[in-house]
Design an enzyme around this catalytic site. Structure first.
Site, PDB file in Angstrom:
ATOM      1  N   LYS A 210     -28.579 -36.655   7.696  1.00  7.20           N
ATOM      2  CA  LYS A 210     -27.261 -36.525   8.302  1.00  7.20           C
ATOM      3  C   LYS A 210     -26.549 -35.325   7.685  1.00  7.20           C
ATOM      4  O   LYS A 210     -26.567 -35.163   6.462  1.00  7.20           O
ATOM      5  CB  LYS A 210     -26.419 -37.777   8.096  1.00  7.20           C
ATOM      6  CG  LYS A 210     -25.029 -37.659   8.735  1.00  7.20           C
ATOM      7  CD  LYS A 210     -24.159 -38.861   8.452  1.00  7.20           C
ATOM      8  CE  LYS A 210     -22.772 -38.694   9.059  1.00  7.20           C
ATOM      9  NZ  LYS A 210     -21.866 -39.806   8.718  1.00  7.20           N
ATOM     10  N   ASP A 339     -20.695 -46.961  14.253  1.00  3.50           N
ATOM     11  CA  ASP A 339     -19.934 -46.646  13.031  1.00  3.50           C
ATOM     12  C   ASP A 339     -19.534 -47.925  12.291  1.00  3.50           C
ATOM     13  O   ASP A 339     -18.525 -47.946  11.563  1.00  3.50           O
ATOM     14  CB  ASP A 339     -18.696 -45.807  13.333  1.00  3.50           C
ATOM     15  CG  ASP A 339     -18.417 -44.759  12.249  1.00  3.50           C
ATOM     16  OD1 ASP A 339     -19.202 -44.674  11.291  1.00  3.50           O
ATOM     17  OD2 ASP A 339     -17.415 -44.043  12.355  1.00  3.50           O
TER      18      ASP A 339
END
Length: 554
Positions: A210, A339
């Protein structure tokens, strides 16, 4: 201290042998229908045969003989769901801003344990954990789940997210000298440091990378959409991740960062908040996945956020909705990601209804959490109900194509052929306890006989930091050449020094698919004095039969 190791190793060996002996059992799951996510249709009835953690057959003309049956009545079966953007070790609670200097990696890993179980029981059998693995705690959680120590989904960990100094994923927003930034923690500036940071995450177990291409909301560095990494740095990270066979995800709210990430070869754009038509056309051309998080807008109580963060959240909400609708219009590859961690874990499935309310179809939403994510993750062995794929299955009470909110109440969860959740009161959901007890006792007896013949599993997975092993290089705590120590303790020339037997053995159910055995073990004969101790083994019923998953002995 050695006795503690001996008893733990003994019971671990028995548990592994018992699990091996049980792999031949076949399970048949019956339900009213199943969703063919590829064809987009319900198939009725649903008869799924599971063997060895995989789907062996779907609606076969002839059922296997002597199979155990799980009857789910009027329920609908679906493939296990997948969430491409979670933070299992993370929670937005009081004091979250200072956790990076108050928590150890082990603290984050421990907090992830109940969150992982909530996520699995909500129907999510695979997740990507993107960038809150401080101290590589996400990798530790993955290992604990894979070893069967704790319940949770398959985890694809990212380790530390990459960030520029002072950027969104630089968590060291403290006074100078407190938690200094470095490439090992993901903070990297320039192509060379970015390459080091990517390689360091991979070295320590990252299975996805990421990178924070833009600023963000839950940080204090200013505008949420400002681009932070240059296209050269983004391209270096993408090429390095792909060189190692990994996918790479870019946190990107702003248009410039979204465009630069796609041009750099990033696989998925996380959040994708301010996507213009120009950006949408580019993402379509490049085949870049987008990961919107629409439930987040409802889930966060903005009044509890620091003012600067609340202002950014309120600013993004309307444009995020516009960007999501544009993603639908341009038929982009929409990956299901939530999320979770910014809102409570276990509420992941509420993202379905949030997306459908904004124009997504129920089938499209389900596909985003199954076949689309299977493509993004590079895991073609899941996401569909087909023979040969992993036995990751869930069930809901009704048709989710008619009511997508049913996915917020998953009644049945199977991962890798192991049942973790099933509806109460379903006929045929479990065999009689007498038969189960007999099977467990028989497995323990067979395992004991195998042990006494000198048959050991090929590997023992034991970790106990309180044990100190003496090696030629001095004492080593915790992990050591366990098999060698175990064999030296119990065996000589491949044969047992002593014989094992169980006394006062008790077997009792803990639920429909869990059980516990307790008793006294005795090692007798040979050159050594008799050794005795008390033990507990916890079992779960899997598609392959009863499996020992945890032991404690003294």
């Amino acid at each position: 201290m050695l006795n503690k190791f001996v008893s733990a190793g003994l019971l671990a060996a028995i548990g592994l042998l018992a699990a091996t002996l049980a792999r031949g059992e076949t399970v048949v799951i019956e339900a009213a229908q199943y969703l063919d996510v590829v064809q987009g249709r319900m198939v009725s009835p649903a008869v799924i045969v599971v063997e060895g953690g995989r789907i062996a057959a779907v609606n076969p003309t002839v059922r296997p003989a002597n199979a155990r049956t799980i009857n789910l009545g009027g329920h609908t079966l679906l493939p296990g769901l997948m969430d491409s953007h979670t933070h299992l070790n993370y929670e937005v609670v009081d004091g979250w801003e200072t956790e990076p200097v108050r928590f150890k990696g082990s603290d984050f890993a421990m907090r992830g344990i109940p969150n992982a179980e909530k996520t699995l029981l909500a129907g999510f059998t695979t997740v990507r954990d993107l960038g809150t693995g401080l101290g590589f705690s996400d990798g530790s959680l993955k290992q604990a789940i894979d070893a069967g120590w704790v319940a949770g989904p398959r985890v694809i960990p990212a380790g530390h997210a990459l960030s520029i100094t002072g950027g969104h994923c630089d968590f060291a927003w403290f006074a100078p000298g407190i938690e200094p930034a470095e490439f090992m923690s993901g903070v990297a500036d320039g192509v060379d440091e970015v390459l080091k940071a990517v390689r360091y995450q991979i070295k320590h177990g990252a299975k996805v990378i990421k990178i924070c291409a833009t600023a963000g909301v839950l940080s204090f560095e200013g505008s949420a959409g400002a681009q932070q990494y240059s296209i050269e740095e983004l391209r270096a990270a993408a090429e390095e991740a792909h060189r190692h066979g990994l996918k790479i995800a870019a946190h990107a709210h702003g248009t410039e960062g979204i465009i630069a990430s796609s041009q750099a070869g990033i696989d998925s754009i996380e959040h994708n908040s301010i996507m213009t038509e120009e950006a949408a056309r580019l993402l379509k051309k490049n085949g870049t996945f987008v990961v919107p998080n629409m439930y987040l807008n409802k889930a966060i109580d903005v009044s509890k956020l620091p003012p600067v963060i609340a202002a950014k959240m309120n600013e993004l909400k309307p444009v995020q909705i516009e960007s999501f609708r544009r993603a639908l219009e341009y038929q982009l590859k929409i990956s299901f990601g939530t999320d979770a961690g910014v809102f409570p874990h276990g509420e992941n499935a509420r993202e379905f209804a949030a997306q459908v309310a904004l124009g997504q179809t129920p089938l499209g939403a389900i596909r985003s959490a199954t076949i689309v994510n299977a493509e993004l993750f590079g895991t073609p062995d899941r996401g569909r109900i087909e023979a040969g794929l992993l036995a990751d299955l869930i069930a809901v009470n009704g048709n989710p194509l008619d009511n997508i909110a049913l996915l917020e109440d998953v009644r049945f969860v199977m991962k890798d052929g192991v049942v973790f959740k099933e509806p109460t009161g379903q006929p045929g959901a479990a065999a009689s306890w007498a038969a189960d007890e007999a099977q467990i006792r028989a497995m323990l007896q067979a395992s004991t006989e195998a042990f006494n013949r000198g048959d050991l599993p090929g590997h023992l997975s034991i970790y106990d930091p309180s044990i100190t092993f003496m090696t030629k290089n001095g004492p080593r705590p915790g992990v050591a050449p366990i098999e060698a120590a175990f064999s030296e303790t119990y065996f000589r020339d491949g044969l047992p020094k002593q014989q094992l037997r169980f006394e006062q053995l008790a077997v009792r159910p803990l639920g429909a698919d869990q059980a516990m055995t307790t008793g006294r073990f005795v090692l007798s004969g040979g050159e050594e004095p008799d050794q005795t101790g008390w033990f507990t083994l916890v079992w779960v019923r899997t598609a392959a039969g009863w499996r020992a998953i945890h032991d404690h002995s003294s």
